[in-house]
Design an enzyme around this catalytic site. Sequence first.
Site, short mmCIF file in Angstrom:
data_model
loop_
_atom_site.label_atom_id
_atom_site.label_comp_id
_atom_site.label_asym_id
_atom_site.label_seq_id
_atom_site.Cartn_x
_atom_site.Cartn_y
_atom_site.Cartn_z
N ASP A 9 0.89 -1.35 -0.07
CA ASP A 9 0.08 0.04 0.02
C ASP A 9 0.92 1.20 0.05
O ASP A 9 2.23 1.13 0.29
CB ASP A 9 -1.02 0.06 1.24
CG ASP A 9 -2.01 0.76 0.93
OD1 ASP A 9 -2.17 1.29 -0.22
OD2 ASP A 9 -2.99 1.06 1.97
N GLY A 10 0.31 2.43 -0.45
CA GLY A 10 0.87 3.67 -0.52
C GLY A 10 0.11 4.64 0.22
O GLY A 10 -1.36 4.44 0.27
N GLU A 47 2.42 3.94 -4.04
CA GLU A 47 1.84 2.57 -4.67
C GLU A 47 2.62 1.82 -5.29
O GLU A 47 3.05 0.56 -5.10
CB GLU A 47 0.55 2.52 -5.23
CG GLU A 47 -0.61 3.32 -4.43
CD GLU A 47 -1.31 2.59 -3.49
OE1 GLU A 47 -1.03 1.26 -3.40
OE2 GLU A 47 -2.22 2.80 -2.73
N ASP A 69 -4.39 -2.57 -3.31
CA ASP A 69 -5.62 -1.75 -3.55
C ASP A 69 -5.82 -0.68 -4.57
O ASP A 69 -6.31 0.13 -4.73
CB ASP A 69 -6.04 -0.97 -2.17
CG ASP A 69 -5.23 -0.06 -1.45
OD1 ASP A 69 -4.30 0.29 -2.04
OD2 ASP A 69 -5.48 0.36 -0.48
N HIS A 125 -9.34 -0.11 2.78
CA HIS A 125 -10.12 0.43 3.88
C HIS A 125 -11.38 -0.40 4.00
O HIS A 125 -12.32 0.28 4.53
CB HIS A 125 -10.25 2.15 3.64
CG HIS A 125 -9.00 2.70 3.55
ND1 HIS A 125 -7.98 2.82 4.60
CD2 HIS A 125 -8.52 3.10 2.40
CE1 HIS A 125 -6.97 3.45 4.00
NE2 HIS A 125 -7.37 3.74 2.67
N ASP A 135 -1.44 -0.70 4.93
CA ASP A 135 -1.91 0.68 4.98
C ASP A 135 -1.25 1.17 6.22
O ASP A 135 -0.59 2.53 6.35
CB ASP A 135 -3.44 0.83 5.03
CG ASP A 135 -3.80 2.52 5.06
OD1 ASP A 135 -3.63 3.09 4.37
OD2 ASP A 135 -4.28 2.71 6.27
#
Length: 145
Positions: A9-10, A47, A69, A125, A135
Site C-alpha cells: 500500500d501507499g 503505490e 488496493d 479500507h 496501510d
Amino acid sequence: MNPVTIYTDGACKGNPGPGGWGVLLRAGAAEKELFGGERETTNNRMELTAVIQGLLALKRPCHVSLYLDSQYVRKGITEWMAGWKARGWKTASKEPVKNQDLWQQLDAVVQGHGHRIDWHWVRGHAGDPGNERADALANRGVPTR
C-alpha cells in the site's frame, strides 16, 4: 517455487506531499514488514514503490500472490504496460507515461527476477487484514517533517 504472499500500500498526506509505502510479506509462518517514504511525492508513486520494494525483498524466484488496493498499479502492469512499451513509453493519446521511471523499474523486477506473480486487487479500507497492515506500514513511512 516457494509461495509468498505480499500486501502493499501507499499513502500520501497531500497529493503531492509527504508519502509513505508499506509492505507485508508472508512465507509460511514467517512475516516481514517493510516501510519507507519520501518528503515530496504522490500516492501513485508510493503505490508503485511499495510493489517494487516488496518484490525486491525476495531473495530467490517465488510464486507470489500480490495483493494491492491500487487499480492504477494493477491495470498498469497487467493491461497497459505492453502498449506503453510498444509506443516508446507513450500513452494511447501520445502523452509521456507518468511515473515512467518507476514503471520501468517495476517491469525490470517482474521480468528479471523469475517470479510468478498473481496480481489481486482488494478494496482499500474495507477490513482486509493484510491490506490494513500494509496501510498502517505506509502511514508509518510518511516523513513527519
